[in-house]
Design an enzyme around this catalytic site. Sequence first.
Site, PDB file in Angstrom:
ATOM      1  N   SER A 118       0.556  -1.510  -0.326  1.00 57.72           N
ATOM      2  CA  SER A 118      -0.039   0.247  -0.107  1.00 57.72           C
ATOM      3  C   SER A 118       0.908   1.394  -0.223  1.00 57.72           C
ATOM      4  O   SER A 118       1.620   0.844   0.733  1.00 57.72           O
ATOM      5  CB  SER A 118      -1.039   0.395   1.301  1.00 57.72           C
ATOM      6  OG  SER A 118      -1.689  -1.144   1.137  1.00 57.72           O
TER       7      SER A 118
HETATM    8  N1  SAH Z   1      -0.851  -4.560   3.498  1.00 59.70           N
HETATM    9  C1  SAH Z   1      -0.593  -4.672   2.608  1.00 59.70           C
HETATM   10  C2  SAH Z   1      -1.286  -4.936   1.387  1.00 59.70           C
HETATM   11  C3  SAH Z   1      -0.796  -6.306   0.669  1.00 59.70           C
HETATM   12  S1  SAH Z   1      -2.291  -6.243  -1.095  1.00 59.70           S
HETATM   13  C4  SAH Z   1       0.845  -4.132   2.096  1.00 59.70           C
HETATM   14  O1  SAH Z   1       1.142  -3.415   2.349  1.00 59.70           O
HETATM   15  O2  SAH Z   1       2.088  -4.680   2.004  1.00 59.70           O
HETATM   16  C5  SAH Z   1      -3.880  -7.565   0.011  1.00 59.70           C
HETATM   17  C6  SAH Z   1      -3.469  -8.508   0.265  1.00 59.70           C
HETATM   18  O3  SAH Z   1      -4.726  -9.149   0.800  1.00 59.70           O
HETATM   19  C7  SAH Z   1      -3.180  -9.202  -0.822  1.00 59.70           C
HETATM   20  O4  SAH Z   1      -1.745  -9.368  -0.847  1.00 59.70           O
HETATM   21  C8  SAH Z   1      -3.728 -10.468  -0.820  1.00 59.70           C
HETATM   22  O5  SAH Z   1      -3.270 -11.709  -1.364  1.00 59.70           O
HETATM   23  C9  SAH Z   1      -4.520 -10.306   0.371  1.00 59.70           C
HETATM   24  N2  SAH Z   1      -6.092 -10.366   0.226  1.00 59.70           N
HETATM   25  C10 SAH Z   1      -7.308 -10.853  -0.346  1.00 59.70           C
HETATM   26  N3  SAH Z   1      -8.130 -10.993   0.168  1.00 59.70           N
HETATM   27  C11 SAH Z   1      -7.949 -12.674   1.346  1.00 59.70           C
HETATM   28  C12 SAH Z   1      -8.617 -12.669   2.115  1.00 59.70           C
HETATM   29  N4  SAH Z   1      -9.753 -13.685   2.096  1.00 59.70           N
HETATM   30  N5  SAH Z   1      -8.145 -13.043   2.857  1.00 59.70           N
HETATM   31  C13 SAH Z   1      -6.255 -12.968   3.206  1.00 59.70           C
HETATM   32  N6  SAH Z   1      -5.786 -12.064   2.355  1.00 59.70           N
HETATM   33  C14 SAH Z   1      -6.220 -12.054   1.166  1.00 59.70           C
END
Ligand code: SAH
Length: 216
Positions: A62
Amino acid sequence: MDKYKKQRARMLERQIRARGVSDERVLKVMEEIPRHFFVDEALLDQAYNDNPLPIGERQTISQPYIVALMTEALELTGSEKVLEIGTGSGYQTAVLSRLADRVISVERISSLAEKARKILERLKCFNVLIAVSDGSFGWKDEAPYDAIIVTAGAPDIPRTYIEQLARGGRLVIPVGGAHEQKLVRVVRGTLPDDLEYEDLGGCRFVNLIGEYGWKG
Ligand code: SAH
């Protein structure tokens, strides 16, 4: 002052303080955590830029300001048990780890979880548990949580999160369409049905994929 430290200080001033984030604990931790540990080598020179970056598996780390805004909205004091959904790179997890007592983070893609675990270990974030699972169910084993942060966008607020939120707890989640969402904060009062909703503004997150999210 090393190069990244300088970039971090600039990120704090121009992207985060300038846009109104003022929680000193959040600012201090984001000034300390090496965000460049969490991005691919090819993107190192962009690690402190004012935007999200790809982390593989079609997911993103993010934008720093969004991390600051969401973290501030959780109002952490250091004693909390926090649930994070969407570990991704683990950067937001590291920030939470320094601001709360314990962090349970759920990621559905195991390769991302594995990578994040290694970096968090290197940073000595020992109060973090990363689970590989469909986080749209929350993580019942450790509920209730003082704070829940969801870093993937959902069509609606999964009822699982409301159920797992402690009295007085705060939930922050992007809600809306597949490409654009509103950042919503829910505060649970002391009575069981007492829920307060607040709009924190527009945002763009990857999709929350799962039982209570988008169907993958
Ligand atoms: N806070 C993280 C954002 C990652 S993007 C950062 O800054 O790196 C969002 C993440 O949510 C992705 O890695 C994706 O695989 C995960 N995601 C999507 N649906 C999900 C679910 N149902 N359970 C767990 N993770 C999920």
